[in-house]
Structure formats: C-alpha cells, structure tokens
Design an enzyme around this catalytic site. Sequence first.
Site, short mmCIF file in Angstrom:
data_model
loop_
_atom_site.label_atom_id
_atom_site.label_comp_id
_atom_site.label_asym_id
_atom_site.label_seq_id
_atom_site.Cartn_x
_atom_site.Cartn_y
_atom_site.Cartn_z
N ASP A 40 87.14 67.47 86.40
CA ASP A 40 86.96 67.22 84.98
C ASP A 40 88.20 66.47 84.52
O ASP A 40 89.16 66.30 85.28
CB ASP A 40 86.80 68.56 84.25
CG ASP A 40 86.70 68.40 82.76
OD1 ASP A 40 85.94 67.53 82.30
OD2 ASP A 40 87.40 69.14 82.04
N ASP A 43 89.65 66.25 80.53
CA ASP A 43 90.38 66.98 79.49
C ASP A 43 90.64 68.42 79.89
O ASP A 43 89.73 69.14 80.27
CB ASP A 43 89.57 66.98 78.18
CG ASP A 43 89.64 65.65 77.45
OD1 ASP A 43 90.74 65.30 77.00
OD2 ASP A 43 88.60 64.98 77.32
#
Length: 252
Positions: free
Chosen positions: A29, A31
């Site tokens: 991922d 953020d």
Amino acid sequence: MTAPTGENSTESSSLSLATLAPLQAVLFDVDGTLCDSDPLHYYAFREMLLEIGYNGGVPVDEEWFIKTIAGKHNDDIASALFPDDQERGLKFCDDKEAMFRRLVKEQLKPIDGVYKVKKWIEDRGLKRAAVTNAPRLNGELIIEILGLKDFFDLLIIGSECERAKPNPDPYLKALELLKVSKEHTFIFEDSASGIKAGVAAGMPVVGLATRNPPHILMEAKPAFLIKDYEDPKLWAALDDIDKKSGATTTTV
C-alpha cells in the site's frame, strides 16, 4: 485477545510467510505503509471541514478520522461526508487531495526501515507493485518524493479497477500484471480496509500499526503486525523465507 502488535510469536510469524517460498513478489500500500502520511490527510480534512462548518463548526478528531476516512476510497468518503450530495462530496475530496499534495511536498516522511526492505527485495530480484486507493496523482507524487519511482514495477489505483479496496480487485490486478502467483506473494498494509482487500485476494498481509489501532487491524486478520520495517518480527519472517528458499541471508 491480541496485544498491541498482534501477539503472534516470532516463530508463528515466520511460519506464516515461510510457506510462500520461493517468494516471487511483494506488494505495498502507499499511504501509511510507505510513508506516515495520515497526519497530513487528517490535517487537510480537519481544516477544510472546519471551513464549511461541518460537525457544527467543531473540529473533527483523530478517532473520527480513523473510523470515517482512513484507508477508504474517495467515493465512499464523499458519500459519508455528504450523503445527500455526492457531487459536492467528490468536489470536496478533489480539493482536499490538492491541499494534501501541497503538504506532502514539504512534510512527507518515510516509514522507518522502508529502504532496508527495499534493498532486501532488490537483492532477491523480486517483483513489486504499489497498490493504493489514493488518486493516481497522490500515489505518483509520494513514490517520487520517497525516491521509489524506479523501485516499483507497477502502480495500481483502486478507482481504475472494477472495485477499490476493501475488495480484492486491486491486488488481484497486481498479481495479473506482474504475472506472479498469490501462493508466492505477500502484502504490506496499514489499514483495516487494505488488510481485508489483501486477505480477500488470498495473500498473507503484514500489517503496519502506523496510526490505526492494532485491535482494529487484527480484526481484519493480518498474518501479523509490525511497528515499522525495523521490527524484529519482520526480519525473522524474511530470514525464514530465505532459509526455506535456500537463499543467502543478508538480513539483520
């Protein structure tokens, strides 16, 4: 009940990833996983919602942010903020993302140990992709600022898939484009939404307790949780993959 970092023992943590050997790919991922960006998202939402008198003019708190915003796609955020006016909600989210990008250029910090993991992956010639619910402009900017543009083979965007996280589609698309098997790939994620997406795609997920409460993350069923990429539990698991693969271990 699990403790703050998911009280899986180091042995069981290693075992949960060792079954992936020989490893083919690692997915990330963006953020909260590559960088500690949630405080910047929170600040942008708080200030912009304050400007329009949301919540009776009372600033939203971090607990509200985690419950309502963190890890979610902007379509869902727009619906949550403005249930009677999706168009206004989407415009608000676009404006907020522009503010976030301004903040990112000045204040972005990588998660501790991310470049150490980067080297481990590069040394073993593994494939890698970034998979995010963030808009493409955000993902590309963060990856560039962190100096990871040449590291990732792909950047998969949730809104460019049939369904975004917490559905498995973005991670399944990454597997397809990288031409790797879910039986030989694992994921790094920091949100319950992202962990659910990875688990639904059939892969073990290493959860990062960057900002989201560990008990919330554990409910999404990660393989185990780590504080950051320096966590000894992670390196024990990676060493175990090396041992099972017959690779030369260079981690410590």
